[in-house]
Each structure stands twice: as C-alpha cells, then as structure tokens.
Scaffold this motif. Structure first.
Motif, short mmCIF file in Angstrom:
data_model
loop_
_atom_site.label_atom_id
_atom_site.label_comp_id
_atom_site.label_asym_id
_atom_site.label_seq_id
_atom_site.Cartn_x
_atom_site.Cartn_y
_atom_site.Cartn_z
N GLY A 110 0.92 -4.98 1.47
CA GLY A 110 -0.01 -4.12 1.54
C GLY A 110 -0.07 -3.44 -0.31
N GLY A 122 -1.87 -1.11 -0.86
CA GLY A 122 -1.50 1.04 -0.70
C GLY A 122 -1.06 1.42 -2.75
N ALA A 123 -0.46 2.88 -2.70
CA ALA A 123 -0.27 3.22 -3.79
C ALA A 123 0.79 2.46 -4.25
CB ALA A 123 -0.05 4.70 -3.29
N MET A 124 1.46 2.07 -3.40
CA MET A 124 3.27 1.45 -4.10
C MET A 124 2.71 0.16 -4.58
SD MET A 124 5.11 3.57 -4.72
CE MET A 124 6.14 2.57 -5.29
N ASP A 150 -3.94 -7.24 1.84
CA ASP A 150 -3.45 -5.16 3.07
C ASP A 150 -4.52 -6.38 4.25
OD1 ASP A 150 -2.98 -2.56 2.49
OD2 ASP A 150 -4.40 -2.51 3.98
N SER A 151 -4.01 -5.55 5.16
CA SER A 151 -4.29 -5.86 6.43
C SER A 151 -5.85 -5.57 6.98
CB SER A 151 -3.38 -5.96 7.89
OG SER A 151 -2.91 -4.45 7.40
N GLN A 152 -6.40 -4.09 5.69
CA GLN A 152 -7.31 -3.82 6.23
C GLN A 152 -8.55 -4.29 5.17
OE1 GLN A 152 -8.09 -0.85 7.71
NE2 GLN A 152 -6.34 -0.62 9.47
N ALA A 154 5.10 -3.37 0.80
CA ALA A 154 5.30 -2.02 0.24
C ALA A 154 3.82 -2.31 1.49
CB ALA A 154 4.42 -2.22 -0.99
N VAL A 155 4.39 -2.03 2.81
CA VAL A 155 3.01 -1.03 4.45
C VAL A 155 3.82 -0.47 4.49
CG1 VAL A 155 2.10 -3.91 4.82
CG2 VAL A 155 4.44 -2.58 5.81
N GLU A 203 5.77 2.81 5.90
CA GLU A 203 7.23 2.77 6.05
C GLU A 203 7.63 2.83 7.70
OE1 GLU A 203 9.59 2.73 4.46
OE2 GLU A 203 10.92 4.30 4.68
N LYS A 231 7.29 -3.21 9.70
CA LYS A 231 7.98 -4.40 8.81
C LYS A 231 8.74 -5.61 9.06
CE LYS A 231 9.20 0.06 5.24
NZ LYS A 231 8.12 -0.57 4.47
N ASN A 247 10.00 -2.88 0.05
CA ASN A 247 10.02 -1.25 -1.32
C ASN A 247 10.09 -0.25 0.00
OD1 ASN A 247 8.91 -0.35 -3.73
ND2 ASN A 247 7.48 0.50 -2.42
N SER A 304 11.21 2.47 1.32
CA SER A 304 12.15 4.69 0.34
C SER A 304 13.44 4.55 1.83
CB SER A 304 11.77 5.73 0.74
OG SER A 304 10.42 5.36 -0.11
N HIS A 320 13.05 -1.29 -4.88
CA HIS A 320 12.01 0.02 -4.44
C HIS A 320 12.08 0.69 -5.66
CE1 HIS A 320 12.88 4.84 -3.49
NE2 HIS A 320 11.64 3.77 -2.72
N PHE A 321 10.75 0.87 -5.71
CA PHE A 321 9.69 1.37 -6.82
C PHE A 321 9.58 2.79 -6.82
CE2 PHE A 321 9.00 -2.77 -8.95
CZ PHE A 321 9.10 -4.01 -8.21
N ASN A 336 7.18 6.04 -7.80
CA ASN A 336 5.55 6.02 -7.78
C ASN A 336 5.26 7.15 -9.75
OD1 ASN A 336 3.67 6.25 -7.17
ND2 ASN A 336 3.23 8.14 -5.38
#
Ligand code: NAD
Length: 417
Positions: A25, A27-29, A48-50, A106-107, A109, A114, A134, A136, A173-174, A176
């Motif tokens: 993942g 993304g942001a995280m 990432d899958s994208q 971190a994909v 939620e 997951k 990761n 939340s 769990h990081f 942001n």
C-alpha cells in the motif's frame, strides 16, 4: 530454560541493510512507513496494486526530501541514499512480493482485503518473516487467516501448522504522517508471539520511534482513550450548555493544542465518526462510546469539516474558520464551576476514567497510556498524570455527579479508580 513455543524473529538479529522490508500500500501511510524504513537503512519494496501509485509516492517523497535538503535539515547524500533503497512495485498478487524479514501492510481499511493479503503473505513469505498491519481499527486476530481455528490447533496437539504464522502477526500502528509522528502502537493479537512483539518494539526504537504496547483492544490506546475528548464537547453543545467556539477555547486554555470542534473539522467529521462507531460496535455498543446525534447530524448534512468548507464551523478557501468566535466571559464562568457545565473537568474526568479502565483490563501499562496520549494526540498531560494531580476521589465524585445527571452507564467510574 526457555520452553516458550515462540519463534525468534529476524527483526533485530541482522544489520538494517540485511533486513528487507516490504510495505504493501503506497498511500499516505504506506509511503511514509517506507520512507522511515529506508531512512533507517533497510532495502524496501513499496508495493501497490494501482499502476503508477508506488512510483508516484516515490516522486512525492523525493520532493519532500529535496525540501528538507534545501532547508539544511537533511544531507543530500542521505536523501539520495533513502530514495535509492526503495523499489516501487505494482502488483495485487502478494506471491510476487520478494522475500522480506518484515512486511508492513497499509492498504485500505477493509477486513476482506487485508485478510486476502495476509493469507497470500503467510503462504509465500518465509515462516520467519514478521507480518505487520497498520490497521487503525480492525482486530489483529480478525486479519489473520480465519482458517486457523482452535479446532485446527486441537488436531495438531495444541499447535496447528498455522500457529507459527499467527505468532508472527502484529500490529504496527503508525500515526500520520509516519516520518514526523514518533509514536507507534505495537499491538499484540491473542496469538502474537511475545518475542516477536518485543522485537517489533525494539525495531521501532531503532527506527527512531517511541513504541508503546497494547493488546488488540478496540481503538488500541489512542483511538479508544481519546473518544470522550470529542464526545463530551459534542454532548455539551448538543445540550445547549455552550457553543462550539467557546468549548474549543476552554480546552485550548487547558493546554490542548486544538479544541475538539476545530479538530474534528480538520480530521473530517465522517472520519472521526467512523472511528467512534467502530469502537462503539466493537465494545458491544457500550454507552461510553455512543456516537452523538450532534455529530451524526453533521455527517448526514455533509458538513464534514474543512474539506467541504462547512463542518461545525464555516471555512473560507484558505481554511480559516469564519464563525468561530468564542464567548470569553462564558468560558471564564464555566471552567472551575460545577462539573456538569465545565467542559475541561468533564473531559479530563472521562479521559482519566478511560485510561484507568484500559490499564485495569490489562491492555496497556499506565506509562504507555500517558506516552501514547501525549505523542499520539498532543495532549498536554497523560491520563495518569492528571489522575495524580486531581486525585481519584475527585474524579470519582465528578463521574458520580455526571452519572446522576445522565444515567445509563456512560459515566460509570472504572472500578479501578
Ligand atoms: N490515514 C491515517 O491517518 C491513518 C493513520 C493510521 C493508520 N491508518 C491505516 O493505514 C491504512 C492505510 O491508510 P491510508 O490512509 O494510507 O490509505 P490510502 O487510501 O491513502 O492508501 C491505501 C493504498 O493501498 C492500495 N491498495 C488497496 N488495495 C490494495 C491491495 N490489495 N494490494 C496492494 N495495494 C492496495 C491503494 O491503491 C492505495 O494506494 C489503513 O488501514 C488505515 O486505517 C491510517
């Protein structure tokens, strides 16, 4: 003699350059976590899958590191070495992720997404690899393969072939943005191997983070203990006891960096409500965490906060609140008065109660709860520091008074108080 069934993890046994990290993942995280790992010296695959997402994340990271170099806060050579350690990768098929000592997922939620990722990682990564999520809000046990049941374990003399797998799954769990926020909640599922959890905390320290430990309790430490910070303010506004700008002022004066109203507008009312709903459902709809009609109304009306230009307050294009003028005299009168109408006393009593209850249930240590709340949410003090200052008797009396005014269980004091 150590006869625990644990497996030793590779996390601390090799130098950073020899411990490959995969982050799933971008993304942001995920991109922030990849940066932290690369800065600590690990070779990193950012997956990432994208198509293009991991490359785009690397580009953004490069620009961020360039800015730090420009400001003289990072050496050019370190920025270049960090970027050179990260290999972007596009795939949704986890069997193609190179062998890694640590995988951090971190994909999005979504439990099913997951689960699918962990199922594939469990089958394709070496049994020694540590697999972290990761998440939340999802329980760590729920993410590991649901095929691994107690029934399986019984068939294999108490240890199913999957037991070792489940033992190496932990939550990391990081917060942001991961490169800036020092706190990491290291979350142990029911089956997590204590040695793996220890090593994961040790690795986070090597990464320059401050790890706190907790069980997979709904919301972990920060997202659970923080619930009343939002809930009390919303209830008081809902009851007409105070307006939003004034409630924010009282809490800022008490040392909180932002008031709950402006903060939820910044986070997004929908995002904040979703966390609250998740904790509420996972606790069997405990009245302590019941979301307010006030916040539900905001979300229904799409008053989501700064991102929609209107939440609790209205915002101009630069993100400045237009109608957040507090009533200073009202704030003076409320704080230090009766607990029912004192936003600070109500909020702090409830934060203390949450912290005490979490520790009494054995879900984290008092020290970690204080650390988590100060680093994860920037609170001026931890719940146990407030408790020492105010005294258990006062907090109990405040909660009892609130409970008499609003029966139903929200204000029930922790038995440990
Ligand atoms: N944003 C936060 O403040 C925050 C804080 C702590 C934890 N988290 C958690 O971190 C996780 C990621 O959050 P985010 O904000 O970075 O999300 P995000 O939407 O910014 O990024 C998620 C990324 O995962 C990718 N992805 C989705 N499915 C995938 C798959 N099957 N395989 C590979 N990649 C896939 C998406 O393409 C996307 O790039 C979530 O579990 C979230 O709850 C978020």
């Amino acid at each position: 003699m150590d006869d625990s069934p644990g497996t030793s993890s590779p996390l601390l046994s090799s130098p950073a350059a020899e411990l490959a990290v995969a982050v799933i993942g971008a993304g942001a995280m995920g991109s922030g976590i990849a940066q932290v790992a690369a800065q600590a010296g690990h070779p990193v695959h950012l997956v990432d899958s994208q198509p293009g997402a991991a490359e785009k994340a690397l580009e953004t990271m490069g620009a961020t590191l360039d800015r730090l170099v420009g400001k003289g806060r990072l050496e050019r050579a370190d920025a270049d070495a960090t970027l050179a350690r990260i290999t972007p990768m596009t795939t949704g098929d986890m069997s193609t992720v190179p062998p890694s000592g640590l995988v951090v997922e971190a994909v999005v939620e979504h439990l099913d997404v997951k689960r699918q990722i962990f199922r594939q990682l469990e089958q394709t990564q070496s049994p020694a690899a540590v697999l972290a999520t990761n998440t939340s809000s999802l329980p760590i046990d729920g993410i590991t393969d649901e095929a691994t049941t107690g029934h399986d374990a019984a068939l294999h003399g108490g240890r199913s072939p999957h037991m070792a797998t489940r033992g190496r799954v932990v939550g990391l769990h990081f917060f942001n943005p991961p490169p800036v926020m020092r706190l990491v909640e290291v979350v142990a599922g029911t089956h997590s191997d204590p040695r793996v959890v220890d090593d994961a905390a040790g690795l986070m320290r090597r990464w320059g983070k401050v790890p706190v430990r907790c069980t997979s309790t709904p919301g972990f430490i920060v997202n659970r203990v923080a619930r009343p910070f939002y809930g009390e303010a919303q209830r008081m506004v809902q009851e007409g006891l105070v307006d939003p700008a004034t409630v924010d002022l009282t809490l800022r004066r008490a040392g909180f960096r932002m008031g709950p109203m402006e903060l939820t507008d910044l986070i997004g009312q929908d995002v904040n409500l979703a966390v609250g709903e998740s904790v509420w459902h996972q606790t069997g709809e405990d009245p302590r965490y019941a979301p307010t009609d006030y916040q539900r109304g905001l979300v229904r009306e799409r008053r989501l906060g700064r991102k929609t230009g209107h939440g609790v307050f209205r915002y101009d294009d630069s993100g400045t609140a237009l109608d957040a003028t507090p009533d200073e005299q009202l704030a003076d009168r409320l704080v230090g008065g009766p607990v029912l109408t004192d936003p600070v006393a109500r909020t702090v009593a409830m934060l203390v109660n949450e912290g005490v209850d979490l520790v009494a249930r054995g879900e984290a240590s008092a020290e970690d709860v204080d650390t988590a709340m100060k680093l994860g949410t920037n609170y001026p003090k931890g719940p146990f520091e407030w408790l020492a200052e105010i005294g258990a008797e006062t907090v109990r009396a405040q909660l009892a008074e609130l409970d008499r005014a609003y029966p139903g269980g929200r204000y029930r004091p922790s038995e440990a108080l």
